[in-house]
Design a protein around this motif. Sequence first.
Motif, PDB file in Angstrom:
ATOM      1  N   VAL A 126      -8.399 -20.197  -0.563  1.00  9.99           N
ATOM      2  CA  VAL A 126      -8.033 -19.505   0.672  1.00  9.99           C
ATOM      3  C   VAL A 126      -7.079 -20.432   1.425  1.00  9.99           C
ATOM      4  CG1 VAL A 126      -8.851 -18.485   2.822  1.00  9.99           C
ATOM      5  CG2 VAL A 126     -10.242 -18.306   0.748  1.00  9.99           C
TER       6      VAL A 126
ATOM      7  N   CYS B  67      -5.709 -16.443  -1.537  1.00  7.18           N
ATOM      8  CA  CYS B  67      -5.853 -15.525  -0.407  1.00  7.18           C
ATOM      9  C   CYS B  67      -5.137 -16.113   0.801  1.00  7.18           C
ATOM     10  CB  CYS B  67      -7.329 -15.314  -0.064  1.00  7.18           C
ATOM     11  SG  CYS B  67      -8.275 -14.564  -1.394  1.00  7.18           S
TER      12      CYS B  67
ATOM     13  N   GLU C 143      -7.657 -10.395   4.843  1.00  5.48           N
ATOM     14  CA  GLU C 143      -6.973 -11.314   3.936  1.00  5.48           C
ATOM     15  C   GLU C 143      -6.355 -10.513   2.799  1.00  5.48           C
ATOM     16  OE1 GLU C 143      -7.090 -15.078   3.759  1.00  5.48           O
ATOM     17  OE2 GLU C 143      -7.498 -14.694   5.875  1.00  5.48           O
TER      18      GLU C 143
ATOM     19  N   ALA D 118     -13.090 -16.941   6.668  1.00  6.57           N
ATOM     20  CA  ALA D 118     -12.596 -16.012   5.651  1.00  6.57           C
ATOM     21  C   ALA D 118     -13.178 -16.354   4.278  1.00  6.57           C
ATOM     22  CB  ALA D 118     -11.069 -16.041   5.604  1.00  6.57           C
TER      23      ALA D 118
ATOM     24  N   SER E 180      -3.761 -14.801   5.013  1.00  8.35           N
ATOM     25  CA  SER E 180      -3.965 -13.779   6.039  1.00  8.35           C
ATOM     26  C   SER E 180      -3.081 -12.576   5.758  1.00  8.35           C
ATOM     27  CB  SER E 180      -3.648 -14.324   7.425  1.00  8.35           C
ATOM     28  OG  SER E 180      -3.749 -13.286   8.385  1.00  8.35           O
TER      29      SER E 180
END
Length: 167
Positions: free
Chosen positions: A56, A136, A145, A45, A138
């Motif tokens: 993330v 970010c 995302e 991602a 999921s």
Amino acid sequence: MAKKSKKQQQSGGTPATVALTAAGVEFTVHAYDHDPAHPSYGEEAAEAMGVSPDRVFKTLVADVDGTLTVAVVPVAGSLDLKALAAAVGGKRAAMADPALAERTTGYVRGGISPLGQRKKLPTVLDDSARAHATICVSAGRRGLEVELAPTDLAELTEAVLSPIGRS
């Protein structure tokens, strides 16, 4: 033209994005082509979005003294299970059975979001999230995302902020 039912209107999103919209929280959705051969969902991602792995965060489900608990940590590191247990007043933590995590949250592994879960679980967000204006997580499926303020994520999930990540 026929009016769409609420379920039809929401079918374009995931339970996570529906929850964010319902809460009136500002967020951005980032979609990318998921590669099933990639060894890490989170790193994939970050690479696909061109975002630092420190921003993330991955959503992990652990069993803390018999209670499923959500841990949200940067993909650049790992989860400190002892710190997670301590953050929720527990003694021992272990990663939850993946099938149980999927059934309980309503999401598939690699797409588990801390938001919009089937069953609300205690949640701990790594306190490193405070260092960023947005992070970010999921959005509820592989290759999707959602970017939002960590304060909004903590508020919506009723998360405890604690140092549960390891570099």
